[in-house]
Motif scaffolding. Structure first.
Motif, PDB file in Angstrom:
ATOM      1  N   ILE A 214     -22.562  -8.184 -16.584  1.00 20.40           N
ATOM      2  CA  ILE A 214     -21.626  -7.352 -15.831  1.00 20.40           C
ATOM      3  C   ILE A 214     -20.220  -7.473 -16.413  1.00 20.40           C
ATOM      4  N   ALA A 215     -19.855  -8.661 -16.878  1.00 18.82           N
ATOM      5  CA  ALA A 215     -18.533  -8.833 -17.493  1.00 18.82           C
ATOM      6  C   ALA A 215     -18.396  -7.969 -18.741  1.00 18.82           C
ATOM      7  N   GLU A 216     -19.484  -7.806 -19.490  1.00 20.70           N
ATOM      8  CA  GLU A 216     -19.451  -6.929 -20.667  1.00 20.70           C
ATOM      9  C   GLU A 216     -19.311  -5.460 -20.254  1.00 20.70           C
ATOM     10  N   TYR A 225     -14.583   5.817 -17.598  1.00 27.22           N
ATOM     11  CA  TYR A 225     -15.732   6.687 -17.351  1.00 27.22           C
ATOM     12  C   TYR A 225     -17.073   5.994 -17.584  1.00 27.22           C
ATOM     13  N   SER A 226     -17.075   4.875 -18.332  1.00 29.33           N
ATOM     14  CA  SER A 226     -18.320   4.134 -18.538  1.00 29.33           C
ATOM     15  C   SER A 226     -18.256   2.726 -17.963  1.00 29.33           C
ATOM     16  N   ASN A 227     -17.249   2.469 -17.122  1.00 29.51           N
ATOM     17  CA  ASN A 227     -17.039   1.158 -16.519  1.00 29.51           C
ATOM     18  C   ASN A 227     -17.206   1.295 -15.005  1.00 29.51           C
ATOM     19  N   PRO A 228     -18.310   0.802 -14.421  1.00 31.10           N
ATOM     20  CA  PRO A 228     -18.549   1.024 -12.993  1.00 31.10           C
ATOM     21  C   PRO A 228     -17.476   0.432 -12.094  1.00 31.10           C
ATOM     22  N   ILE A 359     -21.870  -8.667  -6.313  1.00 37.11           N
ATOM     23  CA  ILE A 359     -20.598  -9.373  -6.143  1.00 37.11           C
ATOM     24  C   ILE A 359     -19.716  -9.192  -7.368  1.00 37.11           C
ATOM     25  N   ALA A 360     -20.302  -9.267  -8.566  1.00 40.38           N
ATOM     26  CA  ALA A 360     -19.505  -9.176  -9.792  1.00 40.38           C
ATOM     27  C   ALA A 360     -18.846  -7.809  -9.938  1.00 40.38           C
ATOM     28  N   VAL A 361     -19.590  -6.738  -9.723  1.00 42.04           N
ATOM     29  CA  VAL A 361     -19.025  -5.391  -9.884  1.00 42.04           C
ATOM     30  C   VAL A 361     -17.914  -5.161  -8.865  1.00 42.04           C
ATOM     31  N   THR A 362     -18.157  -5.537  -7.609  1.00 38.98           N
ATOM     32  CA  THR A 362     -17.133  -5.318  -6.585  1.00 38.98           C
ATOM     33  C   THR A 362     -15.941  -6.259  -6.771  1.00 38.98           C
ATOM     34  N   ASP A 363     -16.170  -7.467  -7.292  1.00 38.93           N
ATOM     35  CA  ASP A 363     -15.044  -8.350  -7.617  1.00 38.93           C
ATOM     36  C   ASP A 363     -14.156  -7.705  -8.678  1.00 38.93           C
ATOM     37  N   PHE A 364     -14.763  -7.196  -9.740  1.00 37.38           N
ATOM     38  CA  PHE A 364     -13.985  -6.526 -10.780  1.00 37.38           C
ATOM     39  C   PHE A 364     -13.218  -5.337 -10.196  1.00 37.38           C
TER      40      PHE A 364
END
Length: 375
Positions: A214-216, A225-228, A359-364
């Motif tokens: 997810i960090a990548e 546009y390609s980063n959720p 958690i990772a996506v929403t943290d970012f």
């Protein structure tokens, strides 16, 4: 106001990141590995517990301890014995908070203390109180702190928190990405040994790998546009996030997202679980927060006038589309009130792995909102 141009400016994001939030999110996988190693070196893997504890009591300040208790209780399943000990006090300062064991706590119970500080006098007193009651004490906190000494004096197990050098540059936010995994991972390993949940070393390694993945995908160098995460942050600009969760693991992820938006970005959010959320929030989406509620918004001066606040549904799911789901009804309700909807669903994996992705996506996303809005 959100500066969307900053989202695609890695240098600008790094300059704005005074609290090390992006680094914490990017290094979440490494934190899991370091925390798991610290737990192993402390002897967690060698424990031979004599049965399961009657109750698992969790104490600690701020959002990190609250989220850890929420996640552990969820992963422990129905009938979970996990209970958070809420502090009392006149202020959130470490010296002002007070924790007390419930009157029934005794030798068949387990006390877990999780804190990114370790200087709270009341937590040291709590460890001593637990020792006098016969409770087993385990603590995760920074090394060489008063709490570490108190746990040793109470003949408990102390696990050094996985920290990074920049953690000491600014006060740690409870919702900061690195803090959660540094505190949660050793507790997962411990409760796996106790038999309350399943988190053996290979499962924690898979979770770390998923966090790296997810960090990548969500790193600052990846365009919006390609980063959720950046895409979600842009979608939530000038919106009231209405977070709906579906599936057991998505619940704590949604509650953490709402708390992170408030603490890191200064953005209020409401959260509820499907299908009950449909009834609970139906009137909200039909009211003045609906996108169609202000017909004059089309004629608003986009330069001089601030945009009206409108709801946007964020649907977090941890179950496949083929299962029993309220997602179609959720989409229908949102769209019937002209309310836009964003959806996140993790790739297949075990429960901790998929939870780590949500958690990772929403943290970012919370971090990008904080940085691009100048919070």
């Amino acid at each position: 106001m959100l500066d969307e141009s900053l989202l695609d400016d890695p240098g600008g994001l790094a300059e704005a990141d005074h609290r090390g939030l992006l680094r914490g999110a990017a290094e979440a996988g490494a934190r899991v590995r370091t925390a798991a190693r610290n737990a192993a070196e402390a002897g967690v893997g060698d424990l031979k517990p004599d049965g399961r504890p009657r109750a698992v009591l969790i104490a600690g300040p701020g959002a990190a301890a609250t989220h850890a208790a929420d996640l552990l209780g969820t992963l422990a399943g129905a009938g979970s014995p996990v209970t958070r000990l809420a502090p009392i006090g006149v202020a959130p300062a470490s010296g002002a908070l007070r924790w007390e064991l419930p009157g029934w706590a005794g030798s068949v119970d387990l006390l877990l203390i999780a804190t990114p500080d370790g200087t709270e006098p009341s937590l040291s007193l709590l460890a001593d109180q637990a020792y006098r009651r016969g409770c087993t004490v385990v603590a995760v906190a920074p090394a060489r702190t008063p709490l570490a000494e108190a746990v040793e004096a109470a003949h408990g197990l102390f696990i050094p928190m996985a920290t990074a050098p920049y953690d000491h540059d600014e006060p740690l936010a409870g919702s900061a990405p690195g803090v959660l995994w540094a505190l949660l991972t050793p507790l997962l390993a411990l409760l796996d040994r106790v038999g309350l949940l399943t988190a053996p070393p290979d499962v924690l390694e898979k979770a770390a790998d998923r966090l790296d993945h997810i960090a990548e995908r969500c790193g600052p160098a990846i365009v919006t546009y390609s980063n959720p995460a950046k895409k979600l942050a842009a979608e939530l600009a000038d919106a009231l996030p209405v977070i709906w969760t579906e599936g057991v693991s998505a619940g704590p992820a949604g509650r953490r997202f709402a708390a992170g938006l408030a603490e890191l970005s200064g953005i209020p959010a409401i959260v509820a679980e499907l299908p009950e959320a449909l009834a609970a929030h139906s009137a909200l989406l039909a009211g003045p927060l609906a996108a169609s509620a202000d017909p004059d918004d089309f004629f608003r001066d986009r330069v001089e006038e601030a945009p009206a606040l409108h709801a946007r549904v964020v649907l977090l799911r941890d179950r496949p589309l083929g299962g029993l789901t309220a997602a179609p009804a959720a989409r229908d309700l949102a769209l019937s009130h002209d309310t836009p909807i964003s959806e996140l669903e993790p790739e297949p994996g075990d429960e901790i792995e998929t939870l780590a992705e949500l958690i990772a996506v929403t943290d970012f996303a919370a971090v990008y909102l904080a940085l691009a809005s100048g919070a």
